[in-house]
Design a protein around this motif. Structure first.
Motif, short mmCIF file in Angstrom:
data_model
loop_
_atom_site.label_atom_id
_atom_site.label_comp_id
_atom_site.label_asym_id
_atom_site.label_seq_id
_atom_site.Cartn_x
_atom_site.Cartn_y
_atom_site.Cartn_z
N LEU A 27 0.84 -1.20 0.00
CA LEU A 27 0.00 0.00 0.00
C LEU A 27 0.87 1.25 0.00
O LEU A 27 0.63 2.19 -0.77
N ALA A 28 1.90 1.26 0.84
CA ALA A 28 2.80 2.41 0.90
C ALA A 28 3.51 2.62 -0.44
O ALA A 28 3.65 3.76 -0.90
N GLU A 29 3.94 1.52 -1.08
CA GLU A 29 4.61 1.64 -2.37
C GLU A 29 3.67 2.19 -3.44
O GLU A 29 4.07 3.03 -4.25
N ALA A 41 -5.25 -4.02 -6.60
CA ALA A 41 -3.88 -3.54 -6.81
C ALA A 41 -3.00 -3.87 -5.60
O ALA A 41 -1.86 -4.34 -5.76
N VAL A 42 -3.53 -3.64 -4.40
CA VAL A 42 -2.75 -3.93 -3.19
C VAL A 42 -2.51 -5.44 -3.08
O VAL A 42 -1.40 -5.87 -2.75
N ALA A 43 -3.54 -6.24 -3.36
CA ALA A 43 -3.39 -7.69 -3.26
C ALA A 43 -2.32 -8.20 -4.24
O ALA A 43 -1.49 -9.03 -3.87
N ARG A 44 -2.35 -7.70 -5.46
CA ARG A 44 -1.35 -8.12 -6.45
C ARG A 44 0.06 -7.71 -6.02
O ARG A 44 1.00 -8.49 -6.12
N GLN A 45 0.19 -6.46 -5.57
CA GLN A 45 1.50 -5.94 -5.16
C GLN A 45 2.04 -6.73 -3.96
O GLN A 45 3.22 -7.01 -3.89
N ALA A 46 1.16 -7.08 -3.03
CA ALA A 46 1.58 -7.74 -1.79
C ALA A 46 1.68 -9.26 -1.93
O ALA A 46 2.31 -9.92 -1.10
N GLY A 47 1.01 -9.81 -2.94
CA GLY A 47 1.01 -11.26 -3.08
C GLY A 47 0.07 -11.94 -2.10
O GLY A 47 0.34 -13.04 -1.63
N PHE A 52 -8.30 -11.72 1.90
CA PHE A 52 -7.49 -11.45 3.10
C PHE A 52 -7.58 -9.97 3.46
O PHE A 52 -7.74 -9.60 4.62
N LEU A 53 -7.49 -9.11 2.45
CA LEU A 53 -7.54 -7.67 2.69
C LEU A 53 -8.91 -7.24 3.21
O LEU A 53 -9.01 -6.43 4.12
N TYR A 54 -9.96 -7.79 2.62
CA TYR A 54 -11.31 -7.44 3.06
C TYR A 54 -11.57 -7.93 4.48
O TYR A 54 -12.29 -7.30 5.24
N LYS A 61 -9.68 -0.57 6.23
CA LYS A 61 -9.89 0.87 6.46
C LYS A 61 -8.83 1.69 5.75
O LYS A 61 -9.13 2.72 5.14
N GLN A 62 -7.56 1.27 5.85
CA GLN A 62 -6.47 2.01 5.21
C GLN A 62 -6.66 2.06 3.69
O GLN A 62 -6.51 3.12 3.08
N ILE A 63 -6.97 0.93 3.10
CA ILE A 63 -7.15 0.87 1.65
C ILE A 63 -8.34 1.72 1.23
O ILE A 63 -8.25 2.49 0.26
N GLU A 64 -9.45 1.61 1.95
CA GLU A 64 -10.63 2.41 1.61
C GLU A 64 -10.35 3.91 1.75
O GLU A 64 -10.80 4.71 0.92
#
Length: 135
Positions: A27-29, A41-47, A52-54, A61-64
């Protein structure tokens, strides 16, 4: 149901913590690169999976929050397709599991029938043997 051993609980917590750290880094990247933020996008970047994110309240909250800042990121068409592919995968796995369960039930029924037959034959043989034994 027996409780999970402590070493397995620790391993699961460690895996979850590592995945959360990977998601935060991703997320930071993405934010630093100025890219649109979405769960996909975050899921792909983080693998990690979007599921899991939901399911992680803090990450969600951070992603939203970042997604809302970006404006058009919330209208990305990629996110619903990511969810539908996840749902399609879940449906496919569920169907496969259902087929395997049915196959196992049929095999158990077949084995029980064979066991009943074998026990009946065993009883019959013991009775006939008892007739020939001398006391």
């Amino acid at each position: 149901m027996t409780p999970m051993p402590e070493h397995l609980r620790r391993a699961a917590r460690t895996r979850t913590q590592e995945a959360e750290n990977q998601a935060r880094t991703a997320l930071a990247e993405l934010v630093k690169a100025g890219k649109l933020i979405s769960f996909t996008a975050v899921a792909r970047q983080a693998g990690v999976s979007t599921d899991f994110l939901y399911r992680s309240p803090e990450l969600r909250k951070q992603i939203e929050r970042h997604r809302a800042k970006g404006g058009s990121a919330s209208a990305l068409p990629a996110e619903p397709s990511g969810d539908s592919s996840t749902s399609a995968a879940v449906r496919a796995l569920s169907a496969r599991l259902t087929r395997q369960q049915q196959a196992h039930r049929e095999e158990v029924a077949r084995l029980r029938k064979a066991l009943e037959i074998a026990q009946g034959e065993n009883l019959e043989l013991r009775r006939s043997l008892a007739r020939y034994e001398v006391d």
